[in-house]
Write an enzyme that holds these catalytic residues in place. Sequence first.
Site, PDB file in Angstrom:
ATOM      1  N   ASP A  57      10.231  -6.033   4.483  1.00 28.17           N
ATOM      2  CA  ASP A  57       9.198  -6.614   4.225  1.00 28.17           C
ATOM      3  C   ASP A  57       7.978  -6.083   4.776  1.00 28.17           C
ATOM      4  OD1 ASP A  57       7.790  -8.666   3.104  1.00 28.17           O
ATOM      5  OD2 ASP A  57       8.184 -10.057   4.676  1.00 28.17           O
ATOM      6  N   HIS A  83      -0.276 -15.996   4.130  1.00 25.37           N
ATOM      7  CA  HIS A  83       0.792 -16.055   5.171  1.00 25.37           C
ATOM      8  C   HIS A  83       0.509 -17.007   5.966  1.00 25.37           C
ATOM      9  CE1 HIS A  83       1.240 -11.565   3.559  1.00 25.37           C
ATOM     10  NE2 HIS A  83       2.692 -12.185   3.702  1.00 25.37           N
ATOM     11  N   ILE A 126       9.259 -16.426   0.954  1.00 24.78           N
ATOM     12  CA  ILE A 126       9.250 -17.445   1.481  1.00 24.78           C
ATOM     13  C   ILE A 126       9.812 -17.146   2.967  1.00 24.78           C
ATOM     14  CG2 ILE A 126      10.287 -19.810   1.699  1.00 24.78           C
ATOM     15  CD1 ILE A 126      10.435 -19.413  -1.652  1.00 24.78           C
TER      16      ILE A 126
HETATM   17  P1  13P Z   1       5.182 -17.567   3.738  1.00 26.45           P
HETATM   18  O1  13P Z   1       4.344 -17.407   5.069  1.00 26.45           O
HETATM   19  O2  13P Z   1       4.183 -18.159   2.822  1.00 26.45           O
HETATM   20  O3  13P Z   1       6.601 -18.070   3.796  1.00 26.45           O
HETATM   21  O4  13P Z   1       4.986 -16.177   3.232  1.00 26.45           O
HETATM   22  C1  13P Z   1       6.178 -15.094   3.560  1.00 26.45           C
HETATM   23  C2  13P Z   1       5.880 -13.632   3.198  1.00 26.45           C
HETATM   24  O5  13P Z   1       5.192 -13.298   2.335  1.00 26.45           O
HETATM   25  C3  13P Z   1       6.701 -12.616   3.761  1.00 26.45           C
HETATM   26  O6  13P Z   1       6.481 -11.401   3.521  1.00 26.45           O
HETATM   27  O1  G3H Z   2       4.786 -11.758   5.787  1.00 33.51           O
HETATM   28  C1  G3H Z   2       5.120 -12.030   6.988  1.00 33.51           C
HETATM   29  C2  G3H Z   2       6.550 -12.881   7.042  1.00 33.51           C
HETATM   30  O2  G3H Z   2       6.476 -14.068   7.187  1.00 33.51           O
HETATM   31  C3  G3H Z   2       7.165 -12.218   8.384  1.00 33.51           C
HETATM   32  O3  G3H Z   2       6.742 -12.645   9.600  1.00 33.51           O
HETATM   33  O4  G3H Z   2       6.115 -10.658  10.563  1.00 33.51           O
HETATM   34  O5  G3H Z   2       6.343 -12.797  11.850  1.00 33.51           O
HETATM   35  O6  G3H Z   2       8.190 -11.594  10.987  1.00 33.51           O
HETATM   36  P1  G3H Z   2       7.027 -11.861  10.936  1.00 33.51           P
HETATM   37 ZN    ZN Z   3       4.294 -11.079   2.996  1.00 32.88          ZN
END
Ligand code: 13P
Ligand code: G3H
Ligand code: ZN
Length: 325
Positions: A82, A184, A271
């Site tokens: 991600d 986010h 999510i």
């Molecule tokens: P949320 O913060 O809405 O759960 O989004 C998560 C996300 O986009 C992770 O890449």
């Molecule tokens: O897009 C962000 C995700 O919620 C991941 O969050 O970078 O704090 O692990 P993080």
């Molecule tokens: Zn994201």
Amino acid sequence: MPLVNSKEMFEKAYKGGYAIGAFNVNNMEVVQAITEAANELNSPVILQVSAGARKYAKPVYLKKLVEAAVLDTDIPVVLHLDHGADFETCKDCIDSGFTSVMIDASSKPYEENIALTRKVVEYAHDTSKHPYVTVEAELGTLAGVEDDVKVEFGKSSYTDPNQVEDFVKRTGVDSLAIAIGTSHGAYKFTPAQCTRDARGVLVPPPLRFDILEEVSKRLPGFPIVLHGASSVLQEYVEIINAHGGKMPDAVGIPEDQLRKAASMAVCKINIDSDLRLGVTAGIRKHFDEHPDHFDPRQYLTDARNNCREIVKHKIIDVLGSQNKK
Ligand code: 13P
Ligand code: G3H
Ligand code: ZN
């Protein structure tokens, strides 16, 4: 079933008018909750790992947890990076067996975004080195916090539909994250951006479905991704606030809008925050009700149960991916 990339999953989701849930993982309980829920409902699922998760848990632990979940279930699972920030992180994940990566160069100028995304795609699609790895990229920027990057409200920008064809053609990317008003975190909108309903609950501005429609007209059949798509489930916010927490005005994306997006070109819905709320609500309530408990297995069971219920709810009521394995 071995780990799979997202190609076939998205093709089926696009045709079937549903989306695959992409849930962020940082520890064993959350990996178990997501995969057990998906397995029970015969739903494909994406487990995604951020740079922050890799730092927190160490890449090898996360990889082994996901391998264990794959052995313990019988559903298609994608292991996805991600918000990969650079080529090296994407390469590292591909070399260690991830089946999908995101290169997020959305904050860079357009031509730089294209060049970096193209470089990752060339490596990820080179099947002489590893199986085909699918690549997600992003155009437009979401508000909110990802790792160390905080995009201020008002500094985010919607995706420009005029760019998407050129971007996809020149990069060869497999899916595209777009900005249509999601963001986010657990505070997706300021109270000033919202109205209030009769109970005083914040009602956020609607997503820009006109942009999604325009994008999908330009890219027929192409899978679109929504980040920042937690609905910030109010029942868990209320539990948190009732047991010593302080999350005033936490607000997310209404689930009927996410369902609508899933029935359109959106094939992946990210999510994370909703699971964080589930974990925190479980632990806060447990501590409040059992001040004598000190065995982590007791309160982490509640955290895990909440997450399992949340994932089941998302699969059935939001994503529509039940029995689509
Ligand atoms: P949320 O913060 O809405 O759960 O989004 C998560 C996300 O986009 C992770 O890449
Ligand atoms: O897009 C962000 C995700 O919620 C991941 O969050 O970078 O704090 O692990 P993080
Ligand atoms: Zn994201």
